[in-house]
Every structure is written in C-alpha cells, then in structure tokens.
Design an enzyme around this catalytic site. Sequence first.
Site, short mmCIF file in Angstrom:
data_model
loop_
_atom_site.label_atom_id
_atom_site.label_comp_id
_atom_site.label_asym_id
_atom_site.label_seq_id
_atom_site.Cartn_x
_atom_site.Cartn_y
_atom_site.Cartn_z
N ASP A 151 43.43 -22.63 -7.67
CA ASP A 151 44.16 -23.89 -7.74
C ASP A 151 43.25 -25.06 -7.38
O ASP A 151 42.37 -24.92 -6.52
CB ASP A 151 45.36 -23.84 -6.78
CG ASP A 151 46.38 -24.91 -7.10
OD1 ASP A 151 46.28 -25.55 -8.16
OD2 ASP A 151 47.28 -25.13 -6.27
N GLY A 152 43.46 -26.19 -8.04
CA GLY A 152 42.76 -27.41 -7.63
C GLY A 152 41.82 -27.99 -8.68
O GLY A 152 41.10 -28.95 -8.39
N ASN A 153 41.82 -27.44 -9.89
CA ASN A 153 40.93 -27.97 -10.94
C ASN A 153 41.24 -29.44 -11.23
O ASN A 153 40.33 -30.26 -11.39
CB ASN A 153 41.10 -27.19 -12.25
CG ASN A 153 40.61 -25.77 -12.15
OD1 ASN A 153 39.97 -25.40 -11.17
ND2 ASN A 153 40.91 -24.96 -13.15
N HIS A 156 38.90 -28.02 -15.44
CA HIS A 156 39.07 -26.64 -15.89
C HIS A 156 37.72 -26.03 -16.30
O HIS A 156 37.47 -24.86 -16.06
CB HIS A 156 40.07 -26.58 -17.05
CG HIS A 156 41.47 -26.93 -16.62
ND1 HIS A 156 42.08 -26.36 -15.52
CD2 HIS A 156 42.39 -27.81 -17.13
CE1 HIS A 156 43.30 -26.87 -15.37
NE2 HIS A 156 43.51 -27.75 -16.33
N SER A 174 50.01 -19.32 -15.73
CA SER A 174 51.33 -18.78 -15.42
C SER A 174 52.30 -19.05 -16.57
O SER A 174 52.00 -19.87 -17.45
CB SER A 174 51.87 -19.43 -14.13
OG SER A 174 52.26 -20.76 -14.40
N GLU A 230 54.87 -20.67 -16.32
CA GLU A 230 55.33 -22.05 -16.12
C GLU A 230 54.28 -23.05 -16.63
O GLU A 230 54.60 -24.22 -16.88
CB GLU A 230 55.61 -22.31 -14.64
CG GLU A 230 56.80 -21.53 -14.06
CD GLU A 230 56.54 -20.04 -13.86
OE1 GLU A 230 55.39 -19.66 -13.58
OE2 GLU A 230 57.50 -19.25 -14.01
N ARG A 257 52.98 -27.79 -19.07
CA ARG A 257 51.97 -28.86 -18.94
C ARG A 257 51.84 -29.61 -20.26
O ARG A 257 52.24 -29.10 -21.31
CB ARG A 257 50.63 -28.25 -18.55
CG ARG A 257 50.68 -27.70 -17.15
CD ARG A 257 49.34 -27.32 -16.63
NE ARG A 257 49.50 -26.94 -15.24
CZ ARG A 257 48.55 -26.98 -14.31
NH1 ARG A 257 47.36 -27.38 -14.64
NH2 ARG A 257 48.79 -26.63 -13.08
N LEU A 294 33.02 -3.32 -12.10
CA LEU A 294 34.15 -4.18 -11.69
C LEU A 294 35.26 -4.16 -12.72
O LEU A 294 35.03 -4.32 -13.92
CB LEU A 294 33.65 -5.63 -11.50
CG LEU A 294 34.73 -6.65 -11.18
CD1 LEU A 294 35.28 -6.45 -9.77
CD2 LEU A 294 34.20 -8.08 -11.32
N GLU A 325 46.74 -8.96 2.67
CA GLU A 325 46.34 -10.00 3.62
C GLU A 325 46.16 -11.31 2.85
O GLU A 325 45.50 -11.34 1.81
CB GLU A 325 45.02 -9.62 4.31
CG GLU A 325 45.11 -8.36 5.14
CD GLU A 325 46.07 -8.50 6.32
OE1 GLU A 325 46.15 -9.59 6.91
OE2 GLU A 325 46.76 -7.51 6.64
C1 FPP Z 1 45.09 -24.55 -11.54
O1 FPP Z 1 44.56 -25.80 -11.19
C2 FPP Z 1 44.31 -23.95 -12.59
C3 FPP Z 1 44.80 -23.50 -13.80
C4 FPP Z 1 46.21 -23.58 -14.18
C5 FPP Z 1 43.89 -22.93 -14.83
C6 FPP Z 1 42.90 -21.93 -14.35
C7 FPP Z 1 41.80 -21.89 -15.33
C8 FPP Z 1 40.49 -21.81 -15.02
C9 FPP Z 1 39.95 -21.63 -13.67
C10 FPP Z 1 39.48 -21.96 -16.10
C11 FPP Z 1 39.13 -20.80 -16.93
C12 FPP Z 1 39.48 -19.46 -16.47
C13 FPP Z 1 39.12 -18.34 -17.13
C14 FPP Z 1 39.55 -17.02 -16.61
C15 FPP Z 1 38.35 -18.40 -18.36
P1 FPP Z 1 45.45 -27.10 -11.45
O2 FPP Z 1 45.15 -27.60 -12.80
O3 FPP Z 1 46.88 -26.80 -11.19
O4 FPP Z 1 44.88 -28.06 -10.35
P2 FPP Z 1 45.67 -29.21 -9.57
O5 FPP Z 1 46.69 -28.52 -8.70
O6 FPP Z 1 44.60 -29.88 -8.77
O7 FPP Z 1 46.27 -30.12 -10.61
#
Ligand code: FPP
Length: 261
Positions: free
Chosen positions: A25-27, A42, A70, A72, A76, A136, A212
Amino acid sequence: MDKKVNGLSDQQRFNLPRHIAIIMDGNGRWARKRFLPRAMGHKAGARAVRKVVEYCVEKKIETLTLFAFSRENWLRPEEEVSLLMTLFINTLEGEAQKMHKNNIRLQIIGDKSAFSDKLQTKIEEVEALTSANTGLNLLIAANYGGQWDIQQATQKLASEVKAGNLQPEEITESLIASNLSFANLPDPDLFIRTGGEERISNFMLWQLSYTELYFSQLLWPEFGKKELEKAIEDFSGRQRRFGKTGEQVISSAEESFKISC
Ligand code: FPP
C-alpha cells in the site's frame, strides 16, 4: 535444496517465515508526495516488487504472496485500472524469463475471468513456463478477495452436497481449506502491510488466522530489502502459541531441538 545443519533447515534455525504475505500500500501517496501522477507510483511499486522478490530468493523463503489488485480496485478511475492492467502484462512479459532462470514458480490467485484475453493468455504462459520450478513460490493475488474466496469454496461444496457426493457433516475445516484458492500452501507466517494503515482489507481472511502481523509506515515504493529484513527480525523474536501456553511452546521447542541434535 536448502542445506541442513543439525537436521534443521535455515528456515528452522533462524526462525524464518516459510510464507510471507504482503499488502503493498502507498503507491499513490508516494507519487503525490513527489507531485507525480499515480501511474508513476505504481511503476515505482513494481520496482519494489523486484527487490522484495530478489531478497526472498536469496533467503530461500518458500512462498511470497503479494496483493496486487483487489476486487474493490475495479472501482478506481478507469485510467488507473487500465494502467495497472498494462503494468501487469508488461511485468509478466519483462520478468518471465528472469523468474524462470531464478527457479521461481509464479501463480496468479483470484478470479482471472474478469481480465482481458491478452492478460489471461500471458498469465497462462508464465504459469506454464514456471510450473515445474522448485525455488520461490511467488503468488500474485489479483482480482482476489478473502470473502470471494470463501464464497467460491462454499459454492463448490454446496454443489457437491446437492449432487449427493458429500454429506453436510463431512464439511470440515480442512475440506473448506482445500477448496480455497491457496489450497496446498502453508498459511502465511508473516503478514506485512506498508503505507501506515493497520487493517487486513479482505486479504486471505481464512489463512491469516494465526499469522503474525507487521505494519510498516513506509510507502510501498520505499519498501526494500532492509525493511523486509527488519520485519523478519521482528517476526523471529515473536513467540507463536497457536492457542497453547508459552511454557508448552518452549518445552516442545526444546524437545524438537534434542531430537534433531
Ligand atoms: C496500493 O497502493 C497498490 C495497488 C492497488 C497496486 C499494487 C501494484 C503494484 C505494486 C505494481 C505492480 C505489481 C505487480 C505484481 C506487477 P495505492 O494506490 O492504494 O496507494 P495509496 O493508498 O497511497 O493511494
């Protein structure tokens, strides 16, 4: 194969988690802090995925599950969903050979039927290419939700009951588990969520029962080997009781150490 010392693998000796599950989370916030579009967040998130996967390969972690999308997340903006889908396709295309060379087995967990034909084909190709690998086990949860998983398992079992192949009293915890998407995999030992929020958000609801939990304030693109090491160190110091007393856990650990020496 993991070299054993005194009959114990690295995982047992250093109390490493066999299975790590991560909510990345946090992109978006990472991008906003830098006045960049969310797409850049992302993309930076995908680079963090690479670092974490490399670390798990180095440390011989058995299974890594990443929550990438997800059910949900379809809510977006269309532009962001489409960017994420393109990023998945490009990452699969770009990383497939490297994963294969590193003996990684890739599986996508979730309802894949909602994805474009192109993405579904790419997934099938990479899963087939890496299916016999023994290093892995990398699981990407996409269009996944814990409640959806329990629902689809319940529907399968209900159909078996309806067809007369199963009696209701034969539905045990292990039968339910074996009909979930993560069947035949160890439950996560360590769950990590980045981005500062402290919730599970419909991720692996059944499988996280005794996991955990570790919450990191770092935004996902900032998360790397050092922070993962910190999480594992924290995990190694925890006593997992699975409902038993602390004394019982200590004496059974001493017992198994004596047997292995
Ligand atoms: C949540 O951050 C992140 C996502 C919903 C997407 C996750 C995708 C990646 C890490 C990129 C590619 C992954 C793979 C496996 C190729 P957010 O967008 O909800 O961040 P925010 O809470 O700061 O808005």
